[in-house]
Design an enzyme around this catalytic site. Sequence first.
Site, PDB file in Angstrom:
ATOM      1  N   TRP A 101       0.908  -1.246  -0.100  1.00 34.20           N
ATOM      2  CA  TRP A 101      -0.201   0.035   0.158  1.00 34.20           C
ATOM      3  C   TRP A 101       0.900   1.176   0.055  1.00 34.20           C
ATOM      4  CZ3 TRP A 101      -4.189  -1.233  -2.069  1.00 34.20           C
ATOM      5  CH2 TRP A 101      -4.787  -2.556  -1.544  1.00 34.20           C
ATOM      6  N   ASP A 170      -2.078   6.275   6.305  1.00 30.35           N
ATOM      7  CA  ASP A 170      -3.098   5.340   5.968  1.00 30.35           C
ATOM      8  C   ASP A 170      -3.482   4.598   6.849  1.00 30.35           C
ATOM      9  OD1 ASP A 170      -4.508   3.332   4.541  1.00 30.35           O
ATOM     10  OD2 ASP A 170      -3.060   3.077   2.879  1.00 30.35           O
ATOM     11  N   LYS A 196     -12.732  -1.870   5.904  1.00 30.11           N
ATOM     12  CA  LYS A 196     -11.885  -2.703   6.634  1.00 30.11           C
ATOM     13  C   LYS A 196     -12.386  -3.164   7.910  1.00 30.11           C
ATOM     14  CE  LYS A 196      -9.063  -3.071   2.935  1.00 30.11           C
ATOM     15  NZ  LYS A 196      -8.205  -2.245   2.790  1.00 30.11           N
TER      16      LYS A 196
HETATM   17  C1  LIG Z   1      -7.285  -1.747   1.412  1.00 25.67           C
HETATM   18  C2  LIG Z   1      -6.069  -0.675   1.549  1.00 25.67           C
HETATM   19  C3  LIG Z   1      -6.106   0.289   0.853  1.00 25.67           C
HETATM   20  C4  LIG Z   1      -6.902   0.317  -0.585  1.00 25.67           C
HETATM   21  O1  LIG Z   1      -8.148   0.669  -0.298  1.00 25.67           O
HETATM   22  P1  LIG Z   1      -9.226   0.910  -1.491  1.00 25.67           P
HETATM   23  O2  LIG Z   1     -10.267   1.507  -0.820  1.00 25.67           O
HETATM   24  O3  LIG Z   1      -9.514  -0.479  -1.986  1.00 25.67           O
HETATM   25  O4  LIG Z   1      -8.823   1.907  -2.570  1.00 25.67           O
HETATM   26  C5  LIG Z   1      -5.237   1.156   0.885  1.00 25.67           C
HETATM   27  N1  LIG Z   1      -4.428   0.923   2.117  1.00 25.67           N
HETATM   28  C6  LIG Z   1      -4.629  -0.039   3.092  1.00 25.67           C
HETATM   29  C7  LIG Z   1      -3.632  -0.250   4.258  1.00 25.67           C
HETATM   30  C8  LIG Z   1      -5.299  -1.115   2.787  1.00 25.67           C
HETATM   31  O5  LIG Z   1      -5.596  -2.032   3.477  1.00 25.67           O
END
Ligand SMILES: *Cc1c(COP(=O)(O)O)cnc(C)c1O
Length: 377
Positions: A101, A170, A196
């Site tokens: 990521w 993030d 998530k």
């Molecule tokens: C799933 C995830 C993303 C991407 O998310 P999307 O909503 O699918 O674009 C980015 N960073 C982390 C840490 C993730 O687990």
Amino acid sequence: MNRVLNFSAGPSGLPLSVLERARDEFLDYHGLGFNIMEVSHRGKVYETMHNEIIANIKGLYNLDDDYAVLFLQGGGHMQFAQVPLNLYIGGEAQYANTGVWTKKAIKDAGILGINYRITASSEDSNFDHIPSDAGFSSDADYCYICSNNTIYGTQYKNLPNTHGAPLVVDSSSDLFSREIDFKAKHIGVFWGGAQKNAGPAGVSVVIIRKDLLDRVEYNEENTPAPMRHKAPFASHVPTILRYKVQAEANSLANTPPTYSIYLLGLVIEWIKEQGGLKAINAINEQKAELLYKAIDESSFFKAHARADSRSLMNVSFTSPSPELDALFVKEAENEGMIGLKGHRLLGGLRASIYNAVSLENVKTLVSFMSEFERKNG
Ligand SMILES: *Cc1c(COP(=O)(O)O)cnc(C)c1O
């Protein structure tokens, strides 16, 4: 009713009481005779709910008026681009590379042509740990991390020191999982997709320190000559990609994903009922401890992450062979446990033990693991 035990990494299981409430309100929201998704985002009913959710998020993270809470679309991937577009002012952006990521975020920084530097990386050891020093400096335009690496199962125990530069986090896979001191950590932008740990796909929670909103507006007309190097994107950031536009419009500059936000709001209320982030984190610690202990005490299973970097959210591990991993996933499904297959880039197994997964659920998984080891070890 036959509900599975859900260890999916995302989209992932939601608390049963949240789903039941959504079901009960599906045809008739608060006795008004409609579903909340059937009415205008400019109407009083929607707006009241929207503002209440923002207030609840501010309450959970103890945020003062220096921060704005936004609901944006485009998922985590949109933030990889939106962060540099809004925060880069012609200096240096710094990235700590801890997995897929962050690599994707770094790739977008490259596409946008900004000056960036990778100040720390754990790529040499297949991202099995969080670098002990992120290497950030106070003069960075911003310092970027992924607080929880969903695929490799690593997590910052403490957010790194930026020496005052804005920290971008993030937090997609550990959003609302623990308390965070935004001021002490110099957090500038803190974001995560809801799917998530906080609800369904379709909405990202983006928390931004308001003084950073103006950065996007430097341009040749309004910026004094010595500052012009600070205007790399000048006035070229499209309207809807400006945090400032959404902050001023209370995230209603365009039609927001109203039903996703509604469900996010129910999850936030559920977190409050559990006692807030401190209480949630205490349970998360218990769950993770139980699972890592089972892995460490077995000579059959092996965790990917180094002990000092282990995630409380995603536990990536392996059995002795890919064949046994596949058998594990299959037999777990027969027992009503889903989502245990590892990410395709790492392989093996992964148990995501987000807020909605209970201690009881983890105990069930742990006894399944020991039974599987007994039969196949
Ligand atoms: C799933 C995830 C993303 C991407 O998310 P999307 O909503 O699918 O674009 C980015 N960073 C982390 C840490 C993730 O687990």
